[in-house]
Design a protein around this motif. Sequence first.
Motif, short mmCIF file in Angstrom:
data_model
loop_
_atom_site.label_atom_id
_atom_site.label_comp_id
_atom_site.label_asym_id
_atom_site.label_seq_id
_atom_site.Cartn_x
_atom_site.Cartn_y
_atom_site.Cartn_z
N CYS A 69 0.71 -1.32 0.03
CA CYS A 69 -0.08 0.06 0.18
C CYS A 69 0.76 1.39 0.06
O CYS A 69 0.42 2.30 -0.49
N TRP A 70 2.20 1.19 0.29
CA TRP A 70 2.92 2.36 0.21
C TRP A 70 3.71 2.41 -1.01
O TRP A 70 4.52 3.57 -1.15
N ALA A 71 3.48 1.86 -1.98
CA ALA A 71 4.24 1.94 -3.43
C ALA A 71 3.91 3.19 -3.92
O ALA A 71 4.96 3.72 -4.46
N GLY A 72 2.91 3.74 -4.00
CA GLY A 72 2.46 5.05 -4.62
C GLY A 72 3.50 6.04 -3.74
O GLY A 72 3.92 7.07 -4.48
N TRP A 73 3.40 6.24 -2.50
CA TRP A 73 4.26 7.04 -1.82
C TRP A 73 6.09 7.04 -2.22
O TRP A 73 6.47 8.08 -2.29
N VAL A 98 9.57 4.15 3.14
CA VAL A 98 10.29 2.93 3.26
C VAL A 98 10.22 2.29 4.37
O VAL A 98 9.98 1.18 4.89
N GLY A 99 10.28 3.47 5.57
CA GLY A 99 10.00 2.88 7.21
C GLY A 99 8.80 1.93 7.48
O GLY A 99 8.80 0.99 7.92
N PHE A 100 7.67 2.70 7.03
CA PHE A 100 6.59 2.18 7.23
C PHE A 100 6.20 0.79 6.42
O PHE A 100 5.56 -0.05 6.77
N ALA A 101 6.80 0.75 5.14
CA ALA A 101 6.71 -0.46 4.32
C ALA A 101 7.42 -1.54 5.12
O ALA A 101 6.81 -2.71 4.95
N VAL A 102 8.52 -1.25 5.53
CA VAL A 102 9.23 -2.30 6.39
C VAL A 102 8.43 -2.64 7.64
O VAL A 102 8.31 -4.08 7.94
N VAL A 140 22.10 9.37 -5.56
CA VAL A 140 22.33 9.40 -4.25
C VAL A 140 21.39 9.77 -3.22
O VAL A 140 21.43 9.06 -2.21
N ASP A 141 20.47 10.71 -3.61
CA ASP A 141 19.51 11.06 -2.58
C ASP A 141 18.51 10.08 -2.44
O ASP A 141 18.02 9.65 -1.40
N LEU A 142 18.29 9.15 -3.70
CA LEU A 142 17.37 7.96 -3.48
C LEU A 142 18.01 6.80 -2.46
O LEU A 142 17.22 6.20 -1.60
N ALA A 143 19.18 6.66 -2.62
CA ALA A 143 19.80 5.72 -1.90
C ALA A 143 19.85 5.99 -0.40
O ALA A 143 19.64 5.56 0.56
N VAL A 144 20.27 7.65 -0.46
CA VAL A 144 20.07 8.13 1.22
C VAL A 144 18.74 7.72 1.83
O VAL A 144 18.58 7.41 2.96
N GLY A 145 17.79 8.40 0.96
CA GLY A 145 16.27 8.02 1.46
C GLY A 145 16.08 6.59 1.91
O GLY A 145 15.21 6.35 2.97
N ALA A 146 16.20 5.66 0.69
CA ALA A 146 16.20 4.24 1.17
C ALA A 146 16.77 3.74 2.29
O ALA A 146 16.27 3.06 3.12
N LEU A 147 18.10 4.29 2.46
CA LEU A 147 18.94 3.67 3.83
C LEU A 147 18.18 4.17 4.87
O LEU A 147 18.05 3.54 6.00
N CYS A 148 17.97 5.53 5.05
CA CYS A 148 17.27 5.96 6.26
C CYS A 148 15.82 5.28 6.45
O CYS A 148 15.77 5.08 7.67
N GLY A 149 15.14 4.91 5.30
CA GLY A 149 13.89 4.12 5.56
C GLY A 149 14.24 2.78 6.33
O GLY A 149 13.60 2.51 7.26
N PHE A 150 15.37 2.16 5.74
CA PHE A 150 15.67 0.85 6.31
C PHE A 150 15.97 1.18 7.60
O PHE A 150 15.98 0.27 8.63
N GLY A 151 16.87 2.32 8.10
CA GLY A 151 17.10 2.56 9.21
C GLY A 151 16.12 2.85 10.39
O GLY A 151 16.09 2.37 11.37
N LEU A 152 15.05 3.28 10.10
CA LEU A 152 13.87 3.69 10.56
C LEU A 152 13.09 2.32 11.01
O LEU A 152 12.48 1.84 11.83
N GLY A 153 13.26 1.23 9.89
CA GLY A 153 12.78 0.01 10.30
C GLY A 153 13.75 -1.08 10.86
O GLY A 153 13.46 -2.17 10.98
N ALA A 154 15.01 -0.52 11.46
CA ALA A 154 15.91 -1.38 11.88
C ALA A 154 15.51 -2.25 12.98
O ALA A 154 15.71 -3.39 13.25
N PRO A 155 14.61 -1.75 13.95
CA PRO A 155 14.11 -2.44 14.95
C PRO A 155 13.41 -3.70 14.54
O PRO A 155 13.27 -4.71 15.32
N LEU A 156 12.72 -3.70 13.59
CA LEU A 156 12.10 -4.89 12.94
C LEU A 156 12.95 -5.68 12.03
O LEU A 156 12.93 -7.07 11.89
#
Length: 170
Positions: A69-73, A98-102, A140-156
């Motif tokens: 459901c987060w694909a559009g965002w 990306v964090g919410f998708a994780v 680079v901005d895409l990679a940073v955003g994706a890494l930050c999203g995975f960082g937000l999802g790191a507890p999971l």
Amino acid sequence: PALVSYLFPVSFAYTAIVLVKLIIAGTGAYVLCRVLRLGPLAAAFGGTAFELSGPMIVHAGWPHTAVTCWAGWVLAAGIELLRGTHRLRNVSMLAVAVGFAVYGGHPESLVAMGVAVVVFVVVYLVARPRGTAPVVRPLVDLAVGALCGFGLGAPLLFPGVQLALSSVRN
């Protein structure tokens, strides 16, 4: 989407989860259509068509739609980053999506959505007019955003990776 269910009585929790997934999917597709410079009516049709499509509506009660459901965002933030506009806002939006998708909690759907996003970005870069904007900085901005999203999802992610590594045979 499951977090919202805690705001409702148990008898309405499932319905709340399904409705939140559909709202996220529809608004994300609407925003994606607007980012693609479609008109408001076409974007409303796109959002409605995505949220009421077979894979979303039939499987709304299953966990994989909490990721997809987060694909559009995610795609909307990616396109805006590739255009080079409002970098901080779009990196933040990508990271949060990306964090919410994780946190949707379905790793197979996360991988499938990641592959789809990579294919979409490659096609977008190939199809855009030459000489429009630089490519390296937005990537680079895409990679940073994706890494930050995975960082937000790191507890999971970290306990999941630890469990996956210990459950696979050598």
